[in-house]
Design an enzyme around this catalytic site. Structure first.
Site, PDB file in Angstrom:
ATOM      1  N   ASP A 424       0.352 -10.949  -0.372  1.00  0.00           N
ATOM      2  CA  ASP A 424      -0.713  -9.978  -0.559  1.00  0.00           C
ATOM      3  C   ASP A 424      -0.278  -8.727   0.188  1.00  0.00           C
ATOM      4  O   ASP A 424       0.633  -8.775   1.007  1.00  0.00           O
ATOM      5  CB  ASP A 424      -1.976 -10.595   0.058  1.00  0.00           C
ATOM      6  CG  ASP A 424      -3.106  -9.612   0.124  1.00  0.00           C
ATOM      7  OD1 ASP A 424      -3.282  -8.895  -0.864  1.00  0.00           O
ATOM      8  OD2 ASP A 424      -3.783  -9.562   1.150  1.00  0.00           O
ATOM      9  N   ARG A 650      -5.333   4.613   0.608  1.00  0.00           N
ATOM     10  CA  ARG A 650      -6.395   4.060  -0.238  1.00  0.00           C
ATOM     11  C   ARG A 650      -7.409   5.153  -0.483  1.00  0.00           C
ATOM     12  O   ARG A 650      -7.881   5.796   0.452  1.00  0.00           O
ATOM     13  CB  ARG A 650      -7.086   2.898   0.471  1.00  0.00           C
ATOM     14  CG  ARG A 650      -6.251   1.660   0.558  1.00  0.00           C
ATOM     15  CD  ARG A 650      -6.704   0.819   1.692  1.00  0.00           C
ATOM     16  NE  ARG A 650      -7.954   0.118   1.412  1.00  0.00           N
ATOM     17  CZ  ARG A 650      -7.993  -1.159   1.059  1.00  0.00           C
ATOM     18  NH1 ARG A 650      -6.887  -1.842   0.921  1.00  0.00           N
ATOM     19  NH2 ARG A 650      -9.141  -1.754   0.858  1.00  0.00           N
ATOM     20  N   THR A 731      -0.545  -7.072  -5.329  1.00  0.00           N
ATOM     21  CA  THR A 731      -1.517  -6.229  -4.653  1.00  0.00           C
ATOM     22  C   THR A 731      -2.516  -5.660  -5.625  1.00  0.00           C
ATOM     23  O   THR A 731      -2.254  -5.581  -6.820  1.00  0.00           O
ATOM     24  CB  THR A 731      -0.807  -5.085  -3.895  1.00  0.00           C
ATOM     25  OG1 THR A 731      -1.769  -4.149  -3.488  1.00  0.00           O
ATOM     26  CG2 THR A 731       0.204  -4.396  -4.779  1.00  0.00           C
TER      27      THR A 731
END
Lengths: 1198, 349
Positions: A424, A650, A731
């Site tokens: 991940d 992000r 991801t």
């Protein structure tokens, strides 16, 4: 939907039928349906209807066994193993005359082995039981008939009781929160024991119950779902004073979570004991078995076949010989056996039957081929290995105070064979502690920091061209300023002179900036925690992103300081006056975040009495919800978002909208209706309702938070890929982010050829616009197929011309949409083949389910060992699917850890876990099993050879008790020491030469050749031992006094040879001698002699052939000792010579590495002219050589 | 190891609460043991070690072989197979009938002493193809009965030689029943050579396995006579022939002590043996041999041990040589990194 309904029809059918009765005739259609049948009579557990329901009490038992069933159940568990069943049958048969040796000598080792395992089980269970008793007898205050609270034990609670729980106490059952010491009925809860999350969660009672006085006469009926294991969902209604009120997880207090920051609460018991969510969750992790163990089973079957074959051979001979004992004319041949008057087991007239019985005898006699103690030894070894993993200081993380945990010991050796790691990204490769670094407001980008990814990228580019980037000096100056400026704030790494310190009010678009930060300060679910001394505010947020937003808005002048059930209060700077004012926003609704919605919104009424919808979410869902007039800065914002993504950030899109009262009222009605429903599709209905208002949004801008790479991640990935482990990153990020993170953590390297598989091609997009779903799917499928083919041909081309030793390396990047098609049955083979040919694979935008699917594909497609590593709930599927699941005990709670087999605190510890512990454990277990088979074959076959000299009658060569002690006492401890302590090279060297890890990946140490080699070694040893012994100990005297060798002397000498040989074989095959090994190996041999003396001194009726055998007969005879030395050395010679040859001609990796450590002498360079001078130690030069090789490889690609 | 949320929480409830969490940090304690850093000896097979190991073995084994051979050479052994010769020529067509028939089965043999034999000289009988290690045979005895008159009736293991008409046989069982019954009378130059039949059994057997108050009873009284009979007046612990016989042999070819000659025999002496050929080995074609042997410190005559030592020593020497040559001719640098290359497929053990 029908399908979903059907799910409920299972065991609960009967159950619900029973409790349906009292509530029949109710008008509420959803309640009472299957799966939603629970009825709780609050504060009235004694009402006849409640008694009729007969819900179980709050008593819990987590033990596996009870006192009554311990013996049968644990025995049953034991005898599920084939080998143990065999031994049990043998033990039973040993009481019959068929047995070649006495029954106690068969039973003793079996009882020992079974007993040891049972004791272990028993102790474990006893511990659980003690915990249960402790938990069941804890005290809680319960509301009694007399109208006051009285104390009672947890186990006495019943469904419907009203309890009072005080601060820092655990909730005794799943409760419905009625009221708390706070006026508005809120309380804070810590759920560490449930999901490991340490942040406080806010729960609030329904307004109608939050009045404390009402408790006394509270009479309500709760109807809700049946017990289930979903921690975060609850569906139910409260019927109170003739009205229905919807209940949500917000009102539920779960057992084993803790009340915090609240003096006390009142609650109604809804689920008790095993019905509570935490108990429903308490299932054992899926048990996985390692590849080695599966292979071991096959070897056991091989041994069984060998056993049957040699028993059969023996029986045939026995039959023939027995038949001959009585010649056809009735004459006795071997008259001394009295074949004329015999039992069925030796009867010449019925030789076939006798042979059959002999077959059974032989099965028992050669049973020593099957190592009885193997399973037990392996279990012991693995537990000890796990302790070493847990105790490793190098895998302890100081900041979080977390050591590594081997949650299961089954898979230790599997760690040494990992071929593919599926990782991940967020929280695994990165810290998952978010820092607010940039934002884009109204088309202007703010924030001047540099992210790690940017720096890494720049560094890589810098390798090729000198640093001369335009804004380079810019970032430098920022660093200087930052260094001089105020203390750093966790979660906040933002600096822009236009915004900070209240400067934003002077910006042209100050109003938008204000709105932007207001959204950040209001649209969240965080809880402020005001330190009473310093007045400093900290936040408890559900996700680190959210915390970063709240902190950012605080730092920039929008300090969120209080949350009540209905209000959110901020300290704000008024952009007109620049003064600090307190503003209170009335919180009307929270539309919560979910992974499918990918957004969250709040509806508030501001002090100006305007209704506002504030919303933040992923760009993919937000841009399509913008209003026509809200798209002013769309292009710039999109551009910024792309740039942020490239920098590994992000992003979230921030929007708002004003809602007019009428629309709101209509919508609210619909929304509340959805919320009050109690049925399975409630969530879907709520989503749909929320959807209706989250539209026509006005774009404000976007945020960018950085998720820093964890310490040591690039190094670790580099080491692992040097070890030949393939790393796949799965991801949820955007492609650009993923690629850049890939570069930052050296997963993708400069010079690697990138194969990008994506559906963002113009034709597909065009089709999508048309909206023909079938056509899109078809086109996508074709497109993916084509791209896969192209990728394949690229890799083939590369391998085609790669005779020159440096094959090109490839990195495959695929996005989520393409992955859906690539995982299609028809394409998955091609996809896998391509992926295998690539050194790194990155799957972007993948959902949890896709992660699990990819894992399964790799696992079953390649047959290699896969390891999945992750930290969040979305990785659970992947962790359970992979051969090994490694959980990162990080910020995102403990769900991944709960589902994992190993838990570590940081990604970088994976390097040590695999390269050191994995390698060692693999090696240890592999060698241990091989050795086990070796030693049992050596022993077992001497018995067989002896039979050839005893007319296959079934007389063992040794005394019964020697044999039964063989596996348990004389040979087991050294093997266990090998399994626990052996190291081929030290941990330092394991890490230094990652290539060593390939021994496990290629399964060199447990290949069939090697296993069969060891077996062959065992058989050869047994032949040498047997034939040399009987030849030397022929008929003549073996002592000065003329005594000759008899059964007992031959047995003792041969048995001593076996004990010496297998123990010395151990000594020459291990590489690591500590005092423990010395102690065990020489101790075992010593123990054999001690045993002989003690056993030999017992009365002859018990010791039989061993009576004084060492003291009187074989001990004083030099001949016996000479024989022993001869036999032992000869038996070890083949292996030793083989090893010497092997090291000379085909050394294994660890041989070379050990040698390198040893050779300290300087060595002159002869390879290249440019080589560094000859004084360098070998290791350094070796490293240099490697580096150079790498460099030249790199150069040739560019 | 199993995850049990509920119970683990219960455990932490007590201890974890105390906010001194820092104090009892979960950091693993350091010790050389837990960190797997115990001081250790890590032997590796360098060429030097390989060659010197082989050399050491050969250096030890070759002298040992020579010594054993010398010891064996010192032993003088006379072996005489008589099973065939002691049947009169006419009876040789049916030896079994002869041996089972009645009458005197005396037989004279002559042995020549080829080398001086120093006393004590051991007299053995050697049987071949006789399975004293057969499971049925070995089990057919009663150790407790041999030990004490109290257990006279423990005869369950002795079938079919357990009782005669309800009376227990002492000693019972096939082993005792099949007691060897050839006898040898030796004379040299017409003077009788005394054969001492005392002290041929193991001391522990006499003292602990065969009772001195146990007397033979009903022995060889069954319908089928096996081997020798026993004097019912002598306790078992004094019946050394029986004790020797009952210590069963491991292999189908075995010798058992018959007695000791306690005078020296000179080279060239002729020994006349008068033997009673009673024991039936003919029905299973077993050989019978009479053996006279001296012993050395290593026991009887056995060249095999010496030869085996020499062979193994020789092989080791040869291997040492071979490895030396190999290392000289085709040296492999210690720790040669080229062996660490990729995709190599190192095989084997």
């Amino acid at each position: 939907m029908a399908g979903e309904r059907r799910k409920g029809v299972r065991l609960s059918k009967l159950y619900s039928f029973k409790c349906f009765k009292p509530s029949s005739g109710e008008d509420h259609s959803h309640i009472g349906s299957r799966g939603y049948s629970r009825v709780v009579f609050c504060n009235d557990p004694d009402t006849p209807e409640a008694l009729e329901l007969n819900y179980k009490g709050n008593y819990v038992s987590t033990t596996k066994y009870t006192a009554a069933n311990f013996i049968p159940k644990s025995l049953f568990e034991q005898f599920r193993r084939v080998a143990n069943i065999y031994f049990l049958v043998v033990a039973f048969v040993s009481f019959s005359p068929l047995a070649p040796y006495t029954a106690p000598s068969v039973l003793a080792p079996l009882l020992f082995v079974i007993g040891a395992t049972m004791v272990k089980e028993g102790v474990e269970d006893w511990r659980r039981r003690k915990q249960d008793i402790e938990a069941n007898n804890r005290k809680v205050q319960v509301f009694g008939k007399n109208g006051t609270f009285g104390e009672t034990k947890w186990k006495n609670l019943r469904v419907g009781d009203i309890v009072k729980v005080h601060k820092d106490d655990y909730f005794p059952a799943d409760l419905l929160l009625l009221s708390s010491s706070y006026e508005d009925g809120i309380c804070y809860v810590e759920t560490m024991n449930l999901d490991g999350e340490t942040n406080l969660k806010l729960k609030h009672a329904l307004e109608i119950t939050s009045d404390e006085e009402s408790i006394k006469n509270f009479r309500g009926v709760i109807k809700c779902e049946d017990p289930n294991e979903h921690l975060y969902s609850f569906v139910g209604t409260l019927q109170f004073q003739g009205k229905q009120y919807p209940l949500s997880p917000q009102q539920m207090l779960l057992r084993d979570s803790k009340l915090k920051n609240t003096d006390y609460i009142h609650g109604v018991v809804v689920f008790t004991g095993h019905d509570t969510k935490v108990m429903q969750n308490a299932t054992d992790p899926p048990s996985k078995r390692s590849k080695i163990e599966k292979k071991m089973d096959k070897i056991i079957y091989i041994l069984f076949s060998i056993l049957i074959v040699i028993s059969f051979t023996g029986s045939v001979f026995f039959g023939i010989i027995t038949r001959r004992d009585l010649s056809d004319d009735g004459k006795l041949t071997r008259w001394y056996l009295r074949p004329d008057e015999t039992t069925v087991f030796y009867e010449p007239q019925r030789a076939v039957l006798a042979a059959f019985f002999h077959f059974l005898t032989a099965l028992m006699l050669y049973g020593y081929l099957i190592p009885i103690s193997l399973y037990v030894s392996i279990e012991v070894v693995k537990v000890l290995q796990s302790i070493f993993i847990n105790q490793d200081q190098e895998m302890y993380h100081e900041e979080t105070d977390r050591p590594a945990r081997a949650r299961t010991s089954n898979l230790n050796e599997e760690l040494g064979q990992v071929d593919t790691i599926l990782s991940d990204k967020t929280g695994t490769l990165t810290c998952n502690s978010m820092e607010f670094v940039k934002c884009s407001i109204a088309g202007t980008a703010y924030g001047r920091g540099m992210t790690e990814v940017e720096m890494a990228l720049r560094k890589q580019k810098g390798m090729m061209r000198p640093q001369e980037e335009a804004d380079n000096d810019d970032s430098l100056s920022i660093k200087e300023i930052k260094a001089s400026s105020t203390k750093s704030v966790k979660g906040f790494n933002f600096w822009d002179e236009r915004i900070v310190d209240g400067e934003w009010i002077n910006q042209p678009n100050a109003e938008l900036i204000q709105k932007f930060f207001r959204v950040l300060a209001i649209c969240h679910t965080a809880v402020p925690d005001v330190n009473s001394d310093t007045r400093e505010i900290t936040y408890e947020a559900e996700s680190p992103d959210e915390a970063a937003f709240v902190i950012a808005s605080r730092e920039l002048g929008f300090e969120f300081f209080e949350r009540s059930q209905t209000n959110i209060s901020l300290h704000e700077i008024d952009h007109m006056t620049g003064e600090k004012v307190d503003r209170v926003y009335e919180l009307l609704h929270v539309l919560e975040f979910s992974s499918s919605r990918k957004r969250m919104s709040v509806i508030v009424r501001n002090p100006e009495n305007q209704l506002l919808l504030l919303s933040k979410g992923a760009d993919s869902v937000m841009f399509e919800r913008l209003a026509k007039h809200g798209r002013q800065n769309e292009r710039e914002t999109k551009e910024h978002i792309k740039r942020y993504a490239e920098a590994g950030l992000r992003t979230l899109v921030i929007t708002y909208r004003e809602v007019d009262e009428d629309e709101y009222r209509i919508w609210e009605e619909e929304f509340l209706k959805a919320k009050t429903l109690v049925s399975e599709d409630r969530d879907a209905l709520i989503d749909a309702a929320a959807d209706n208002i989250e539209k026509d949004l006005i774009l404000l801008g976007s945020t960018a938070v950085e998720d820093k790479l964890q310490k040591g991640v690039p190094d670790c990935i580099d080491k692992l890929s040097q070890a030949g482990v393939k790393i796949w990153v799965l991801t949820g990020d955007k492609t650009e982010t993923a690629i850049n993170i890939g570069y930052a953590c050296s997963l993708l390297r400069e010079g690697m050829k990138k194969i990008l598989i994506t559906l963002d091609s113009p034709d597909v997009e065009a089709l999508e616009k048309q909206g023909d779903k079938d056509a899109v799917a078809k086109a996508s499928f074709q497109s993916i197929k084509k791209q896969l083919r192209e990728g394949m041909s690229q890799t083939f081309a590369a391998t085609g011309n790669s005779a020159n030793e440096n094959p090109e390396t490839f990195g495959l990047v695929i996005d989520g949409k393409s992955l859906t098609f690539a995982l299609d049955k028809k394409l998955e083979k091609e996809f896998l083949e391509l992926a295998i040919r690539c050194n790194s694979v990155i799957c972007c935008r993948s959902s949890p389910k896709q992660k699990a699917l990819v894992t399964r594909l790799v696992k079953s497609g390649t047959g290699r060992t896969t390891l999945a590593i992750g930290d969040g709930a979305n990785d659970v599927g992947m962790l359970q699917e992979a051969d090994i699941g490694v959980g990162i005990s990080g910020a995102e709670g403990m769900q991944a850890v709960m589902a994992s087999d190993f838990a570590i605190a940081q990604f970088r510890f994976l390097e040590r876990l695999l390269l050191v512990h994995g390698h060692w454990c693999y090696r240890r277990i592999a060698i241990m099993i091989c050795y086990f088979f070796y030693k049992n074959l050596t022993f077992g076959f001497t018995l067989f050879w002896y039979e050839a000299y005893a007319s296959f009658s079934g007389k063992p060569a040794y005394n019964d008790w020697y044999m039964s002690c063989y596996n348990v006492f004389f040979t087991s401890l050294p093997v266990i020491a090998l399994g626990v302590f052996d190291q081929d090279v030290s941990a330092r060297l394991c890490l230094k030469y990652p290539i060593l890890y390939q021994e496990g990946v290629q399964n060199i140490l447990f290949s069939w050749e090697r296993i069969l080699g060891w077996m062959l070694n065992g058989i050869i040893s047994s032949m040498i031992i047997f034939f040399l012994t009987i030849k030397t100990m022929a008929a003549q005297a073996f002592q000065k006094d003329g005594q000759v060798v008899d059964y007992s002397v031959l047995g003792v000498t041969m048995y001593s040879s076996v004990v010496w040989t297998v123990n010395c074989q151990m000594a020459i095959s291990i590489n690591y001698f500590t005092w423990i090994q010395h102690c065990f190996i020489w101790g075992s041999i010593g123990f054999w002699y001690l045993f002989l003396v003690v056993y030999g001194s017992l009365p002859p009726t018990f010791s039989t052939t061993a009576f004084q055998v060492l003291v009187e007969t074989s001990g004083p005879s030099p001949f016996c000792w000479l024989t022993l030395v001869l036999v032992m050395v000869s038996a070890l010679l083949p292996y030793f010579s083989y090893r010497a040859f092997q090291i000379k001609f085909r050394p294994m990796y660890h041989d070379i590495i050990v040698e390198q450590r040893r050779t300290e002498r300087p060595e002159t360079a002869t390879r290249t002219t440019s080589a560094v001078s000859g004084e360098l130690p070998v290791q350094v030069e070796f490293t240099l050589h490697h580096l150079k090789a790498n460099l030249s490889r790199r150069d040739s690609w560019n | 190891m199993s995850s049990n949320t509920a119970s683990s929480s219960a455990a932490t409830a007590g201890s974890g609460d105390s906010s001194a969490a820092r104090k009892n940090s979960k950091r693993p304690k350091y010790s050389k043991f837990t960190q797997q850093e115990l001081p250790a000896c890590k032997p590796i097979l360098t060429p030097g070690w390989v060659i010197s190991t082989f050399l050491i073995v050969s250096v030890i084994f070759i002298p040992l072989g020579v010594i054993s051979l010398f010891a064996s050479q010192d032993v003088v052994e006379i072996v005489d197979r008589y099973d065939n010769d002691c049947i009169p020529a006419p009876a040789r067509t049916n030896k079994v009938a002869y041996i089972q028939g009645g009458g005197d089965k005396a037989c004279n043999r002559t042995l020549r002493v080829t080398k001086r034999m120093k006393q004590p000289i051991y007299v053995y009988y050697q049987l071949e193809n006789f399975y004293q290690n057969h499971r049925r045979y070995v089990k057919s005895r009663s150790d407790s009965q041999l030990r004490s008159p109290k257990y006279e009736n423990q005869i369950s293991a002795c079938k079919p030689e357990d009782d005669v008409g309800g009376q227990p046989i002492v000693p019972c069982g096939l082993v005792a029943w099949s007691l060897f019954n050839d006898t040898y009378t030796l004379s040299r130059n017409n003077t009788r050579l005394a054969v001492n039949k005392k002290g041929i059994a193991w001391k522990s057997d006499k003292e602990h396995k065969f009772g001195n108050r146990v007397f033979p009873k009903n022995f060889q009284k069954g319908n089928l006579t096996g081997g020798a009979s026993l004097d019912p007046d002598i306790p078992l612990s004094e019946q050394e022939d029986l004790i020797v016989w009952m210590r069963t042999a491991a292999l189908p070819t075995f010798r058992k002590l018959y007695g000791k000659i306690e005078t020296d025999l000179e080279m060239g002496d002729t020994i006349h043996v008068t033997l009673q050929n009673n024991y039936n080995t003919y029905s299973f074609s077993g050989k019978k041999k009479l053996v006279l042997s001296t012993t050395s410190w290593l026991g009887g005559k056995n060249d095999f041990l010496g030869i085996a030592y020499l062979t193994v020593g020789g092989i080791c020497f040869f291997l040492a040589l071979a490895f030396t040559i190999m290392y000289l001719v085709k040296p492999r640098r210690l720790g040669d990194p080229s062996y660490l290359s990729w995709n190599r497929n190192p095989g084997g053990r």
